[in-house]
Design an enzyme around this catalytic site. Structure first.
Site, mmCIF file in Angstrom:
data_model
loop_
_atom_site.group_PDB
_atom_site.id
_atom_site.type_symbol
_atom_site.label_atom_id
_atom_site.label_comp_id
_atom_site.label_asym_id
_atom_site.label_seq_id
_atom_site.Cartn_x
_atom_site.Cartn_y
_atom_site.Cartn_z
ATOM 1 N N GLY A 157 0.954 -1.167 -0.101
ATOM 2 C CA GLY A 157 -0.129 -0.221 0.012
ATOM 3 C C GLY A 157 0.864 1.198 -0.124
ATOM 4 O O GLY A 157 2.051 1.324 0.015
ATOM 5 N N GLN A 158 0.285 2.409 -0.241
ATOM 6 C CA GLN A 158 1.037 3.568 -0.208
ATOM 7 C C GLN A 158 0.225 4.791 0.604
ATOM 8 O O GLN A 158 -1.240 4.828 0.623
ATOM 9 C CB GLN A 158 1.055 4.208 -1.712
ATOM 10 N N GLY A 160 0.348 8.798 3.030
ATOM 11 C CA GLY A 160 1.211 9.963 3.241
ATOM 12 C C GLY A 160 2.598 9.546 3.876
ATOM 13 O O GLY A 160 3.331 10.593 3.340
ATOM 14 N N ASP A 276 -5.112 9.160 15.332
ATOM 15 C CA ASP A 276 -5.140 9.046 14.088
ATOM 16 C C ASP A 276 -5.977 7.756 13.996
ATOM 17 O O ASP A 276 -5.407 6.851 13.000
ATOM 18 C CB ASP A 276 -3.816 9.078 13.432
#
Length: 464
Positions: A157-158, A160, A276
């Site tokens: 995955g990618q 920030g 978060d």
């Protein structure tokens, strides 16, 4: 093939037993070798325990762990052979070396270790165990080998912060490798936070830290246990995958997240505020058990002090509480708000921020509130759950979700109370008041918005 039949010679003495040493001994992984003779077998349950056993034994010079067996060596290491990567006889051997034995171009790692130790000392009493000493350090070369040079085929995955890769060490141990990009919003403080916090907490619903790597000024890498089923958002928001999570599994996931957050807020020695919490940070193992991850933005507060303030707002739009997003004030109740959003998303299969240009509501919170006040809350349940859903449990979850997203933090329940509510079949739940964010605003989750309120600069960025 290199042959080391005459053994390995130590260049510098270890610091073991020397409390005044600036840097602790470390392990260097030698990949693809035949293991030395004359080892001892130690009964452990993890790679961290195996390394800790060797680290804390001044006579131990090396160890190896393949996921099932921990081997340790004392004295000389004899009959080593370097094999090719394709040779199935090859194993990873971790040799204990003095910190000064590591290359000078790895000064970034040494600086980070000192910074990590300093941060840890700020939070630790003299009588407390210091877990940072045993956080495994992995060489950059070993990570390159495990991820096949960070190949795109291994990318999971990618975000920030940068990409996450799947890796595999010799012996078959699978890992998740989080590699911070040079443009990452996660700097040295957030990276330190991640290593520090996960090393200090242990819970079945929190992701396990396997180690870290720092090389030079730019390479910052964290290694986690590999989660076969990736993250929660890849299931509940996908038209095909959502059918794989029936009601019982979704309810179990809700309970698991609540238990992990209750541990962070109430059961660990230090109160930890995640800041978060979101569906993409909830990882799922092979049994679909949830594990909370990504502690880069987390904060530790001492004792009963659970309220803090920041001038740097960093989180994900749609999950941030109003007091944090607008005033920079966060507490354990900020996490409770995020958890409430997650409950509503799990039950409905819809994103909180997926209602833009929609007439029925501005967001999922308002949509749920409108149905609740009209006594039609059950209609928000994901259609894929209709055959398996326990309607009483679903209504209870919606009720709890709305309690968690109430406007004022003091009106939201604690995570320990949430667990009691989820488990109590005959428990009468409080009725929620009107939740936060029920009036349409101009904030978009697909852009970055900056503005100033009372001298505080607020930046709302797209979710990672």
């Amino acid at each position: 093939m290199d042959i080391f039949s005459q053994g390995c010679v130590r260049k510098k003495n270890l610091s073991c037993g020397n409390s005044s040493a600036t840097f602790k001994d470390r392990f260097r992984m030698i990949p693809y070798v035949t293991l030395p003779k004359y080892y001892e077998t130690v009964k452990v349950t993890s790679a961290t325990q195996c390394e800790s056993t060797c680290f804390n034994n001044c006579s131990c010079t090396a160890y190896a762990y393949d996921g099932t067996e921990c081997l340790t060596w004392t004295g000389e290491l004899l009959n080593l052979q370097q094999l090719s990567q394709d040779d199935h006889r090859g194993r990873n051997l971790f040799i204990k070396l003095a910190a000064s034995d590591f290359p000078s171009d790895d000064q970034g790692q040494r600086n980070f270790l000192a910074h990590l130790q300093s941060r840890d000392n700020d939070l630790t009493n003299e009588d407390d165990d210091n877990n940072i000493d045993i956080v495994p350090f992995f060489s950059f070369e070993s990570i390159l080998a495990a991820t096949n040079q960070f190949s795109e085929a291994n990318m999971l995955g990618q975000g920030g912060f940068g990409p996450v890769y799947k890796g595999k060490f010799l012996g078959g141990r699978e890992i998740a490798v989080k590699r911070l990009s040079t443009q990452s919003r996660q700097g040295i403080e957030e990276f330190t936070n991640e290593v520090l916090l996960i090393a200090r907490v242990q819970h079945r619903n929190l992701v396990k830290l396997l180690g870290y790597c720092v090389k030079g000024r730019n390479e910052k890498i964290v290694l986690y246990e590999f989660m076969l089923n990736k993250s929660l958002d890849t299931f509940i928001f996908d038209q095909q995958n959502r059918a794989l999570l029936d009601w019982k599994k979704r309810f179990d996931i809700i309970v698991g997240i609540a238990r992990g957050m209750s541990y962070l807020h109430h059961d660990s020695r230090l109160t930890i505020i995640h800041r978060d919490l979101k569906t993409s940070n909830i990882l799922l193992d092979e049994g679909m058990n949830p594990k909370i991850s990504d502690f880069g933005l987390a904060r530790i507060v001492q004792g009963d002090y659970t309220l803090a303030n920041t001038t740097k707002i960093a989180g994900t739009c749609g999950y941030m509480s109003p007091e944090y997003m607008l005033n920079g004030v966060f507490s354990t109740k900020s996490d409770v708000f995020s958890f409430g959003v997650i409950i509503l998303e799990i039950v409905s299969g819809r994103r909180n921020t997926g209602f833009y240009q929609c007439e029925e509501a501005m967001n999922l919170i308002q949509y749920a509130w409108r149905l609740w006040t009209a006594e039609k809350a059950i209609t928000m349940v994901d259609e894929s759950l209709l055959e398996t859903c326990n309607m009483d449990e679903a209504l209870k979850c919606i009720n709890i979700g709305l309690l968690c997203v109430q406007e004022h933090p003091c009106q939201r329940p604690s995570m320990s109370s949430v667990i009691l509510m989820l488990g109590g079949e005959s428990m009468i739940l409080p009725k929620p008041n009107q939740p936060a964010f029920v009036a349409r605003t101009a904030i978009s989750s697909k852009s970055t918005t900056s503005y100033t309120k009372n001298g505080l600069t607020i930046t709302i960025e797209q979710g990672r």
